[in-house]
Scaffold this active site. Structure first.
Site, PDB file in Angstrom:
ATOM      1  N   TYR A  69      -5.676 -12.892   1.881  1.00 37.71           N
ATOM      2  CA  TYR A  69      -6.969 -12.682   1.798  1.00 37.71           C
ATOM      3  C   TYR A  69      -8.187 -12.989   2.525  1.00 37.71           C
ATOM      4  CZ  TYR A  69      -5.500  -9.219  -1.502  1.00 37.71           C
ATOM      5  OH  TYR A  69      -5.137  -7.987  -1.969  1.00 37.71           O
ATOM      6  N   ASP A 130      -7.447  10.183  -3.364  1.00 43.18           N
ATOM      7  CA  ASP A 130      -8.950  10.764  -3.375  1.00 43.18           C
ATOM      8  C   ASP A 130      -9.380   9.974  -4.088  1.00 43.18           C
ATOM      9  OD1 ASP A 130      -8.405  13.471  -1.183  1.00 43.18           O
ATOM     10  OD2 ASP A 130      -7.092  14.008  -2.825  1.00 43.18           O
ATOM     11  N   THR A 156      -1.330  19.354   6.468  1.00 47.51           N
ATOM     12  CA  THR A 156      -1.876  19.835   6.719  1.00 47.51           C
ATOM     13  C   THR A 156      -0.252  19.531   8.534  1.00 47.51           C
ATOM     14  OG1 THR A 156      -3.993  19.519   7.357  1.00 47.51           O
ATOM     15  CG2 THR A 156      -3.388  20.280   8.791  1.00 47.51           C
ATOM     16  N   HIS A 175      -3.048  25.273  14.808  1.00 47.99           N
ATOM     17  CA  HIS A 175      -3.879  24.990  14.372  1.00 47.99           C
ATOM     18  C   HIS A 175      -4.988  25.055  12.831  1.00 47.99           C
ATOM     19  CE1 HIS A 175      -3.757  23.432  18.991  1.00 47.99           C
ATOM     20  NE2 HIS A 175      -4.075  24.828  18.911  1.00 47.99           N
ATOM     21  N   HIS A 182      -4.859  16.181  -2.330  1.00 46.16           N
ATOM     22  CA  HIS A 182      -3.491  15.253  -1.372  1.00 46.16           C
ATOM     23  C   HIS A 182      -2.917  15.277  -3.263  1.00 46.16           C
ATOM     24  CE1 HIS A 182      -0.667  13.869   0.347  1.00 46.16           C
ATOM     25  NE2 HIS A 182      -0.250  12.339  -0.882  1.00 46.16           N
TER      26      HIS A 182
END
Length: 323
Positions: A69, A130, A156, A175, A182
């Protein structure tokens, strides 16, 4: 965010993190790739393996290494692909079931990252994405537009591929977007899907295809195919890693491209104060704007039902875990 040397830190060297790192190298997206993993020897091995591929790739020299880190302070992007130890998916699981231990893991990673002085963009791929994106946003204190979940990028892509196969059209000419969680409550906004510039509903009337499945059947396949892949190979990695790479490219190249990510809603679709899947403009600042599609009544109801589920899960986590 000013980007000079493009540095990405990946937290989690599992299937997703490793595949994403490979995509960064192959697509020449980052100058510096730092890999943090609980098993540091695995991070070191992955780093060496990637370095050994460089001479045969059309990519500039890279600095790739196992990190900790202390290496995140000057990173432009930190990607969270770590997974908490848990039982396997089991039959027909829900990503939200194993939430509590994952929240604690992501909370701790976020704290360590911020304590090290990070001031860039978080990309969250760990599931349930999410809820975890919202955890990262709350714990980090960063502006919400700089915390982005992968959202429905993968759904998608799956939708476009399925429709393209049925129509025998290049998926790049399909499209549209899958919206919301999700997970099990995701759905394609079929009223907005086009083939080229032609609405899919119009296309199917003009060019009837008796083998084309119903929209509900495609939605179900999109939701279930990830589990099918997991049960056969033990993970899903290529699709989500490509989704992360696409997001990274949009940020580093300041593309202002529209992608379906897990973004923070501030009134879009009548929803406030939560992360969920929606098209958004992505540039070097992160989420420049969340876009609200014009949905049918049925689609609006599906979206609302999904957000109710996400809010319930996030609220329950806030009661159990200190953020």
């Amino acid at each position: 965010m000013k980007i000079n040397n493009k540095k990405v830190v990946i937290v989690g060297a599992g299937a997703v993190g490793s595949t994403y790192a490979h995509n960064l190298v192959v697509d020449d997206l980052a100058d510096e790739i730092a890999i943090i993993n609980t098993n540091k020897s695995k991070a070191s091995a992955n780093s060496l393996d990637l370095l050994h591929a460089l001479p045969y790739l059309n990519a500039a020299p890279k600095n790739i290494y196992a990190a900790d880190y202390s290496d995140v302070s000057d990173a432009d992007i930190v990607v969270l692909s770590a997974n908490a130890p848990s039982a396997t998916f089991g039959k027909n699981p829900d990503r939200l079931q194993l939430l509590e231990n994952k929240v604690e893991m992501i909370r701790d990673i976020t704290r360590k990252t911020m304590d090290a002085g990070f001031d860039g963009i978080f990309l969250v791929a760990s599931n349930p994405v999410d809820v975890l994106a919202q955890v990262v946003a709350e714990v980090s204190g960063l502006p919400k537009h700089r915390v982005i979940g992968t959202g429905t990028l993968l759904e998608t892509s799956r939708m476009r591929q399925i429709v393209a196969e049925k129509l025998q059209i290049n998926p790049k000419s399909i499209h549209g977007y899958v919206l919301a969680e999700h997970g099990k409550s995701s759905f394609a906004a079929w009223s907005n899907v086009t083939v080229g510039a032609i609405p899919l509903t119009t296309w199917l009337k003009k060019y009837p295809n008796p083998e084309f499945p119903t929209f509900d059947e495609i939605d179900q396949e999109i939701r279930e195919v990830g589990l099918d892949i997991f049960m056969q190979k033990g993970n899903t990695s290529y699709g989500i890693a490509a989704s992360l790479a696409r997001l990274t490219r949009a940020i580093f190249r300041n593309e202002s491209v529209i992608l379906p990510v897990s973004a923070y809603l501030t009134g879009e679709y009548g929803q406030f104060d939560l992360y969920t899947g929606s098209p958004a403009i992505i540039d070097r600042t992160g989420v420049r704007a969340v876009l609200e599609l014009e949905l049918t009544q049925e689609e609006q109801e599906k979206f609302k039902a999904s957000t109710v589920l996400l809010k319930e899960n996030f609220d329950s986590i806030k009661e159990k875990c200190t953020l």
